[in-house]
Design a protein around this motif. Structure first.
Motif, PDB file in Angstrom:
ATOM      1  N   GLY A 102      62.091  37.084  27.021  1.00  0.00           N
ATOM      2  CA  GLY A 102      62.620  36.995  28.380  1.00  0.00           C
ATOM      3  C   GLY A 102      61.606  36.523  29.403  1.00  0.00           C
ATOM      4  N   LEU A 103      60.807  35.551  29.034  1.00  0.00           N
ATOM      5  CA  LEU A 103      59.731  35.071  29.908  1.00  0.00           C
ATOM      6  C   LEU A 103      60.252  34.238  31.077  1.00  0.00           C
ATOM      7  N   ALA A 104      59.602  34.378  32.216  1.00  0.00           N
ATOM      8  CA  ALA A 104      59.941  33.580  33.398  1.00  0.00           C
ATOM      9  C   ALA A 104      59.543  32.126  33.188  1.00  0.00           C
ATOM     10  N   THR A 105      58.456  31.909  32.461  1.00  0.00           N
ATOM     11  CA  THR A 105      57.928  30.583  32.159  1.00  0.00           C
ATOM     12  C   THR A 105      57.773  30.474  30.649  1.00  0.00           C
ATOM     13  N   PRO A 106      58.319  29.459  30.012  1.00  0.00           N
ATOM     14  CA  PRO A 106      58.105  29.321  28.561  1.00  0.00           C
ATOM     15  C   PRO A 106      56.606  29.176  28.267  1.00  0.00           C
ATOM     16  N   LEU A 107      56.117  29.966  27.329  1.00  0.00           N
ATOM     17  CA  LEU A 107      54.694  29.945  26.970  1.00  0.00           C
ATOM     18  C   LEU A 107      54.547  29.903  25.457  1.00  0.00           C
ATOM     19  N   PRO A 108      53.485  29.243  24.979  1.00  0.00           N
ATOM     20  CA  PRO A 108      53.199  29.330  23.548  1.00  0.00           C
ATOM     21  C   PRO A 108      52.842  30.768  23.199  1.00  0.00           C
ATOM     22  N   VAL A 109      53.345  31.235  22.054  1.00  0.00           N
ATOM     23  CA  VAL A 109      53.069  32.592  21.600  1.00  0.00           C
ATOM     24  C   VAL A 109      52.340  32.517  20.265  1.00  0.00           C
ATOM     25  N   TYR A 110      51.316  33.335  20.141  1.00  0.00           N
ATOM     26  CA  TYR A 110      50.562  33.472  18.903  1.00  0.00           C
ATOM     27  C   TYR A 110      50.655  34.924  18.464  1.00  0.00           C
ATOM     28  N   CYS A 111      50.808  35.142  17.167  1.00  0.00           N
ATOM     29  CA  CYS A 111      50.783  36.493  16.614  1.00  0.00           C
ATOM     30  C   CYS A 111      49.543  36.610  15.740  1.00  0.00           C
ATOM     31  N   ASP A 112      48.723  37.608  16.040  1.00  0.00           N
ATOM     32  CA  ASP A 112      47.541  37.818  15.217  1.00  0.00           C
ATOM     33  C   ASP A 112      47.972  38.388  13.868  1.00  0.00           C
ATOM     34  N   VAL A 113      47.287  37.949  12.808  1.00  0.00           N
ATOM     35  CA  VAL A 113      47.623  38.401  11.458  1.00  0.00           C
ATOM     36  C   VAL A 113      47.478  39.920  11.313  1.00  0.00           C
ATOM     37  N   SER A 114      46.804  40.569  12.243  1.00  0.00           N
ATOM     38  CA  SER A 114      46.645  42.029  12.195  1.00  0.00           C
ATOM     39  C   SER A 114      47.991  42.747  12.214  1.00  0.00           C
ATOM     40  N   LEU A 115      49.029  42.115  12.772  1.00  0.00           N
ATOM     41  CA  LEU A 115      50.358  42.729  12.828  1.00  0.00           C
ATOM     42  C   LEU A 115      50.982  42.878  11.446  1.00  0.00           C
ATOM     43  N   LYS A 116      50.568  42.024  10.509  1.00  0.00           N
ATOM     44  CA  LYS A 116      51.189  42.006   9.185  1.00  0.00           C
ATOM     45  C   LYS A 116      50.889  43.256   8.370  1.00  0.00           C
ATOM     46  N   ALA A 117      50.020  44.132   8.866  1.00  0.00           N
ATOM     47  CA  ALA A 117      49.705  45.374   8.159  1.00  0.00           C
ATOM     48  C   ALA A 117      50.854  46.375   8.213  1.00  0.00           C
ATOM     49  N   PHE A 118      51.858  46.095   9.057  1.00  0.00           N
ATOM     50  CA  PHE A 118      52.929  47.065   9.292  1.00  0.00           C
ATOM     51  C   PHE A 118      54.303  46.513   8.942  1.00  0.00           C
ATOM     52  N   GLU A 119      55.185  47.433   8.510  1.00  0.00           N
ATOM     53  CA  GLU A 119      56.572  47.071   8.229  1.00  0.00           C
ATOM     54  C   GLU A 119      57.294  46.728   9.530  1.00  0.00           C
ATOM     55  N   ASP A 120      57.010  47.512  10.583  1.00  0.00           N
ATOM     56  CA  ASP A 120      57.546  47.188  11.888  1.00  0.00           C
ATOM     57  C   ASP A 120      56.512  47.526  12.957  1.00  0.00           C
ATOM     58  N   ALA A 141      59.285  34.949  14.457  1.00  0.00           N
ATOM     59  CA  ALA A 141      60.401  33.997  14.390  1.00  0.00           C
ATOM     60  C   ALA A 141      61.129  33.896  15.731  1.00  0.00           C
ATOM     61  N   LEU A 142      61.384  35.028  16.363  1.00  0.00           N
ATOM     62  CA  LEU A 142      62.119  35.033  17.642  1.00  0.00           C
ATOM     63  C   LEU A 142      61.348  34.341  18.758  1.00  0.00           C
ATOM     64  N   THR A 143      60.036  34.359  18.681  1.00  0.00           N
ATOM     65  CA  THR A 143      59.210  33.793  19.750  1.00  0.00           C
ATOM     66  C   THR A 143      58.595  32.449  19.361  1.00  0.00           C
ATOM     67  N   ALA A 144      58.984  31.923  18.204  1.00  0.00           N
ATOM     68  CA  ALA A 144      58.419  30.675  17.682  1.00  0.00           C
ATOM     69  C   ALA A 144      56.886  30.743  17.671  1.00  0.00           C
ATOM     70  N   ALA A 145      56.384  31.919  17.315  1.00  0.00           N
ATOM     71  CA  ALA A 145      54.937  32.141  17.339  1.00  0.00           C
ATOM     72  C   ALA A 145      54.243  31.506  16.143  1.00  0.00           C
ATOM     73  N   GLU A 146      53.007  31.167  16.385  1.00  0.00           N
ATOM     74  CA  GLU A 146      52.124  30.681  15.326  1.00  0.00           C
ATOM     75  C   GLU A 146      51.241  31.854  14.911  1.00  0.00           C
ATOM     76  N   TRP A 147      51.113  32.080  13.598  1.00  0.00           N
ATOM     77  CA  TRP A 147      50.213  33.120  13.102  1.00  0.00           C
ATOM     78  C   TRP A 147      48.776  32.629  13.217  1.00  0.00           C
ATOM     79  N   ILE A 148      47.904  33.519  13.644  1.00  0.00           N
ATOM     80  CA  ILE A 148      46.519  33.158  13.910  1.00  0.00           C
ATOM     81  C   ILE A 148      45.634  34.364  13.627  1.00  0.00           C
TER      82      ILE A 148
END
Length: 166
Positions: A102-120, A141-148
């Protein structure tokens, strides 16, 4: 307004996800972990970063720290944190409620691989007392994020110390 924009965004793109609203503040990693009954690492914090002229969002596990060396190598420039007023002006979300939905301005999103340690994981949902529970893969997927990989692995002793989480 910010919570409303997140609810509208998720209702349109992920109607199965429920925005969780709490009486208690979840404006910091430690408060969010307490409000949702999870360890601080499972909170998905969203950092607003300036990369030269660009602004991006980085979502990482709650106990992770940005590694300046890795970040500069990945982004080609040393990232700088945005100030609270600039964060709210660009994302539409107040600090403590910043999320990639729900961003006011579309922004590139990155997800750090550290999140992958969890089921949710539990990112904020546009206000200091709202969040959503989602798998890291769905979040990306919902944020079209790149894993980094731009965060330092958390030290074992900070995993149980909410004060060290931020």
């Amino acid at each position: 307004m910010s919570l409303a924009s997140v609810k509208a965004d998720l209702a349109a793109r992920a109607p199965d996800l429920t925005v969780l609203e709490t009486e208690a503040s979840s404006a910091t990693v430690a408060l969010a972990a307490a409000a949702h009954g999870v360890e601080p690492a499972r909170i998905a914090k969203t950092l607003s970063l300036r990369l030269g002229e660009r602004v991006v969002l980085l979502v990482a596990r709650g106990d992770a720290r940005l590694d300046n060396r890795k970040a500069k190598a990945a982004f080609g420039v040393k990232p700088r944190m945005l100030g609270a007023e600039e964060v709210e002006a660009i994302t539409g979300h107040p600090v403590g409620g910043v999320c990639p939905f729900g961003l006011a301005t579309p922004l590139p999103v990155y997800c750090d691989v550290s999140l992958k340690a969890f089921e949710d994981v539990i990112p904020a949902a546009g206000s200091p007392n709202s969040a959503v529970r989602v798998t890291p893969e769905r979040l990306a997927a919902l944020t079209a994020a790149e894993w980094i990989d731009v965060c330092q692995p958390p030290a074992a002793e900070t995993d149980s110390d909410p004060a060290a989480a931020h």
